[in-house]
Design a protein around this motif. Structure first.
Motif, PDB file in Angstrom:
ATOM      1  N   ASP A   1       0.852  -1.189   0.000  1.00  0.00           N
ATOM      2  CA  ASP A   1       0.000   0.000   0.000  1.00  0.00           C
ATOM      3  C   ASP A   1       0.886   1.237   0.000  1.00  0.00           C
ATOM      4  N   VAL A   2       0.908   1.956  -1.122  1.00  0.00           N
ATOM      5  CA  VAL A   2       1.775   3.126  -1.229  1.00  0.00           C
ATOM      6  C   VAL A   2       1.417   4.183  -0.199  1.00  0.00           C
ATOM      7  N   ARG A   3       0.161   4.233   0.232  1.00  0.00           N
ATOM      8  CA  ARG A   3      -0.235   5.235   1.223  1.00  0.00           C
ATOM      9  C   ARG A   3       0.435   4.982   2.572  1.00  0.00           C
ATOM     10  N   VAL A   4       0.773   3.727   2.832  1.00  0.00           N
ATOM     11  CA  VAL A   4       1.434   3.371   4.089  1.00  0.00           C
ATOM     12  C   VAL A   4       2.937   3.612   4.000  1.00  0.00           C
ATOM     13  N   TRP A   5       3.532   3.234   2.865  1.00  0.00           N
ATOM     14  CA  TRP A   5       4.993   3.210   2.765  1.00  0.00           C
ATOM     15  C   TRP A   5       5.600   4.474   2.183  1.00  0.00           C
ATOM     16  N   HIS A   6       4.817   5.246   1.434  1.00  0.00           N
ATOM     17  CA  HIS A   6       5.372   6.463   0.824  1.00  0.00           C
ATOM     18  C   HIS A   6       4.386   7.627   0.935  1.00  0.00           C
ATOM     19  N   PRO A   7       3.894   7.908   2.129  1.00  0.00           N
ATOM     20  CA  PRO A   7       2.914   8.996   2.248  1.00  0.00           C
ATOM     21  C   PRO A   7       3.544  10.355   1.948  1.00  0.00           C
ATOM     22  N   GLY A   8       2.867  11.113   1.089  1.00  0.00           N
ATOM     23  CA  GLY A   8       3.303  12.474   0.826  1.00  0.00           C
ATOM     24  C   GLY A   8       4.580  12.610   0.025  1.00  0.00           C
ATOM     25  N   GLN A   9       5.093  11.530  -0.535  1.00  0.00           N
ATOM     26  CA  GLN A   9       6.354  11.585  -1.280  1.00  0.00           C
ATOM     27  C   GLN A   9       6.052  11.823  -2.759  1.00  0.00           C
ATOM     28  N   ALA A  10       5.876  13.079  -3.117  1.00  0.00           N
ATOM     29  CA  ALA A  10       5.481  13.427  -4.479  1.00  0.00           C
ATOM     30  C   ALA A  10       6.540  13.039  -5.500  1.00  0.00           C
ATOM     31  N   TRP A  11       7.813  13.081  -5.112  1.00  0.00           N
ATOM     32  CA  TRP A  11       8.895  12.807  -6.071  1.00  0.00           C
ATOM     33  C   TRP A  11       8.812  11.405  -6.656  1.00  0.00           C
ATOM     34  N   ILE A  12       8.245  10.486  -5.867  1.00  0.00           N
ATOM     35  CA  ILE A  12       8.226   9.095  -6.310  1.00  0.00           C
ATOM     36  C   ILE A  12       7.255   8.882  -7.466  1.00  0.00           C
ATOM     37  N   TRP A  13       6.330   9.842  -7.662  1.00  0.00           N
ATOM     38  CA  TRP A  13       5.363   9.766  -8.756  1.00  0.00           C
ATOM     39  C   TRP A  13       5.807  10.561  -9.977  1.00  0.00           C
ATOM     40  N   GLU A  14       6.926  11.257  -9.858  1.00  0.00           N
ATOM     41  CA  GLU A  14       7.425  12.053 -10.967  1.00  0.00           C
ATOM     42  C   GLU A  14       8.261  11.191 -11.911  1.00  0.00           C
ATOM     43  N   ALA A  15       8.482  11.667 -13.118  1.00  0.00           N
ATOM     44  CA  ALA A  15       9.354  10.965 -14.056  1.00  0.00           C
ATOM     45  C   ALA A  15      10.727  10.793 -13.417  1.00  0.00           C
ATOM     46  N   GLY A  16      11.233   9.570 -13.454  1.00  0.00           N
ATOM     47  CA  GLY A  16      12.502   9.282 -12.791  1.00  0.00           C
ATOM     48  C   GLY A  16      12.353   8.867 -11.352  1.00  0.00           C
ATOM     49  N   GLY A  17      11.133   8.914 -10.818  1.00  0.00           N
ATOM     50  CA  GLY A  17      10.910   8.513  -9.430  1.00  0.00           C
ATOM     51  C   GLY A  17      10.617   7.035  -9.258  1.00  0.00           C
ATOM     52  N   PHE A  18      10.451   6.314 -10.375  1.00  0.00           N
ATOM     53  CA  PHE A  18      10.318   4.858 -10.421  1.00  0.00           C
ATOM     54  C   PHE A  18       8.929   4.339 -10.110  1.00  0.00           C
ATOM     55  N   GLY A  19       8.089   5.082  -9.382  1.00  0.00           N
ATOM     56  CA  GLY A  19       6.769   4.570  -9.057  1.00  0.00           C
ATOM     57  C   GLY A  19       6.861   3.227  -8.358  1.00  0.00           C
ATOM     58  N   VAL A  20       6.028   2.266  -8.782  1.00  0.00           N
ATOM     59  CA  VAL A  20       5.981   0.964  -8.116  1.00  0.00           C
ATOM     60  C   VAL A  20       7.296   0.203  -8.246  1.00  0.00           C
ATOM     61  N   PHE A  21       8.164   0.620  -9.169  1.00  0.00           N
ATOM     62  CA  PHE A  21       9.463  -0.035  -9.277  1.00  0.00           C
ATOM     63  C   PHE A  21      10.418   0.398  -8.164  1.00  0.00           C
ATOM     64  N   ASP A  22      10.041   1.390  -7.364  1.00  0.00           N
ATOM     65  CA  ASP A  22      10.879   1.715  -6.202  1.00  0.00           C
ATOM     66  C   ASP A  22      10.933   0.530  -5.241  1.00  0.00           C
ATOM     67  N   PRO A  23       9.793  -0.062  -4.837  1.00  0.00           N
ATOM     68  CA  PRO A  23       9.883  -1.323  -4.099  1.00  0.00           C
ATOM     69  C   PRO A  23      10.194  -2.507  -5.009  1.00  0.00           C
ATOM     70  N   GLY A  24       9.720  -2.460  -6.248  1.00  0.00           N
ATOM     71  CA  GLY A  24       9.941  -3.588  -7.153  1.00  0.00           C
ATOM     72  C   GLY A  24      11.407  -3.857  -7.418  1.00  0.00           C
ATOM     73  N   ILE A  25      12.227  -2.823  -7.382  1.00  0.00           N
ATOM     74  CA  ILE A  25      13.654  -3.022  -7.614  1.00  0.00           C
ATOM     75  C   ILE A  25      14.287  -3.807  -6.466  1.00  0.00           C
ATOM     76  N   ASN A  26      13.666  -3.768  -5.286  1.00  0.00           N
ATOM     77  CA  ASN A  26      14.139  -4.615  -4.184  1.00  0.00           C
ATOM     78  C   ASN A  26      13.971  -6.086  -4.534  1.00  0.00           C
ATOM     79  N   ALA A  27      12.816  -6.425  -5.105  1.00  0.00           N
ATOM     80  CA  ALA A  27      12.588  -7.809  -5.534  1.00  0.00           C
ATOM     81  C   ALA A  27      13.609  -8.216  -6.590  1.00  0.00           C
ATOM     82  N   LEU A  28      13.869  -7.323  -7.531  1.00  0.00           N
ATOM     83  CA  LEU A  28      14.842  -7.620  -8.576  1.00  0.00           C
ATOM     84  C   LEU A  28      16.255  -7.739  -8.024  1.00  0.00           C
TER      85      LEU A  28
END
Length: 313
Positions: free
Chosen positions: A149-176
C-alpha cells in the motif's frame, strides 16, 4: 584507511532516521560527523549544512557521504562528492538512469574513490542461504509478488510519482535485487504491462515476464494498491522442490517445510550494508552492480503503457 570512516549523511528523511542512523551507530568502523539537509534537519545535535558545497567549506573532516536523496538528484550529489574526494554510499536505486551510474563508476575509479551501489534487500537473512541452495538446482519457474500500500509506505512523497521517481518499481527493484542475486542464471525481459494513473508520471502497478537463459519463466507482479496484508514474496520452483522467500527475504522456507530463519522488518539489512561499505573503503575498491536497475530500465523500454484511474492520497 584504518581509522573510523568519518561520514556525512545527506538527506535526513524517514529511511535515514529509521535505518541509516542506527546502522551507522552500531558500526565501529564508521562515525557520523555531519548531516546535510536543505531544511536544517540533524541527528544527535551534529552539525547540519544545507548542501555539499557548504559541507566542503565547513572545515568538518569528512571521508565519505551516504546519499539518501531522491534518485533524480543523486547523480549531481554523488559527482560533487567524488570531486571532493569523498567515498560514496548510494541508497537504492543508485541513480535515475544507467548512464548516470556508469559515469559515476568511471569518475570514482579515476579518482580512486570507493563507490557503493547499495541493495539492502540482498542483506535480508534468508537471501544468502537461498542463493546457496539454488546454486545446485535446476530452476523450473519463478514467481515474484510484490504488493504493498503506497499510502502506508510512501505517504506524501510526491517525487516518487514524478518521471525518474520509479513509481511501483521503487519497491519492485528490491525484488529484482534479490532475484538477480539468488537465481543461478541471468534472466531477460520478454514483455511488460505498466499501469500509469491518469494524473501521475510513474506506474502504480506492473506485470513483467522474464525468461532466464536456461529457459525458465520468471513472472513479476507489482502493485501499489494492496490493502490489508502486504506481499513481498519470491517462489522458486526447482527440480528438487519449491523454495519460498517471504517478507522481502526475511523468511525462508525450504521444500521440506523447514524455516531456518524468520524475522520481521529490515532485520540486519542496513548493518550489513554499512559493514560492506566499510569493507570496500578499507580495501580501496568499489561495489556497483546495476543488474536490478537494468531490469527496471528494460521494463520501461519494453513495457506497454496502460492508463488507469487517477490516484490521490
Amino acid at each position: 584507511m584504518t581509522a573510523p570512516i568519518r561520514l556525512a549523511l545527506v538527506g535526513i528523511g524517514k529511511i535515514a532516521r529509521d535505518q541509516h542512523v542506527p546502522a551507522i551507530a552500531a558500526n565501529p568502523d564508521i562515525t557520523l560527523v555531519a548531516c546535510v539537509s536543505r531544511s536544517g534537519e540533524t541527528v544527535d545535535d551534529l552539525p547540519s549544512v544545507p548542501d555539499l558545497a557548504a559541507l566542503a567549506a565547513s572545515g568538518i573532516d569528512v571521508d565519505a557521504v551516504a546519499l539518501c536523496t531522491p534518485p533524480q538528484v543523486r547523480y549531481s550529489a554523488a559527482a560533487e562528492a567524488i570531486a571532493n574526494g569523498w567515498h560514496v554510499f548510494l541508497e537504492k536505486p543508485p541513480g535515475a538512469t544507467l548512464a548516470e551510474v556508469a559515469a559515476l563508476a568511471d569518475a570514482a575509479d579515476a579518482a580512486g574513490i570507493s563507490l557503493f551501489a547499495s541493495w539492502h534487500s540482498r542483506y535480508a537473512p534468508g537471501v544468502a542461504p537461498a542463493r546457496d541452495w539454488l546454486a545446485a538446482r535446476t530452476i523450473g519457474r519463478v514467481t515474484i509478488t510484490w504488493r504493498e500500500d503506497v499510502r502506508v509506505w510512501h505517504p506524501g512523497q510526491a517525487w516518487i510519482w514524478e518521471a525518474g521517481g520509479f513509481g511501483v518499481f521503487d519497491p519492485g527493484i528490491n525484488a529484482l535485487s534479490i532475484a538477480t542475486h539468488i537465481l543461478p542464471c541471468p534472466f531477460l525481459i520478454e514483455r511488460a504491462v505498466l499501469d500509469f494513473p491518469a494524473n501521475r508520471d510513474a506506474p502504480i502497478a506492473a506485470r513483467v515476464d522474464f525468461r532466464d537463459t536456461a529457459g525458465a519463466p520468471v513472472a513479476m507482479d507489482l502493485d501499489w494498491r494492496q490493502e490489508g496484508p502486504q506481499s513481498w514474496d519470491i517462489v522458486v520452483e526447482t527440480d528438487q522442490g519449491t523454495l519460498r522467500l517471504a517478507k522481502g527475504g526475511a523468511e525462508l522456507t525450504f521444500p521440506d517445510g523447514s524455516t531456518p530463519m524468520s524475522h520481521e522488518g529490515l532485520h540486519g539489512e542496513y548493518p550489513g550494508l554499512y559493514a560492506r561499505f566499510a569493507e570496500i573503503v578499507q580495501a580501496g575498491t568499489s561495489d556497483v552492480d546495476v543488474a536490478p536497475l537494468r531490469h527496471v530500465a528494460d521494463a520501461f523500454l519494453r513495457g506497454r503503457r496502460v492508463t488507469v484511474e487517477a490516484f490521490d492520497e
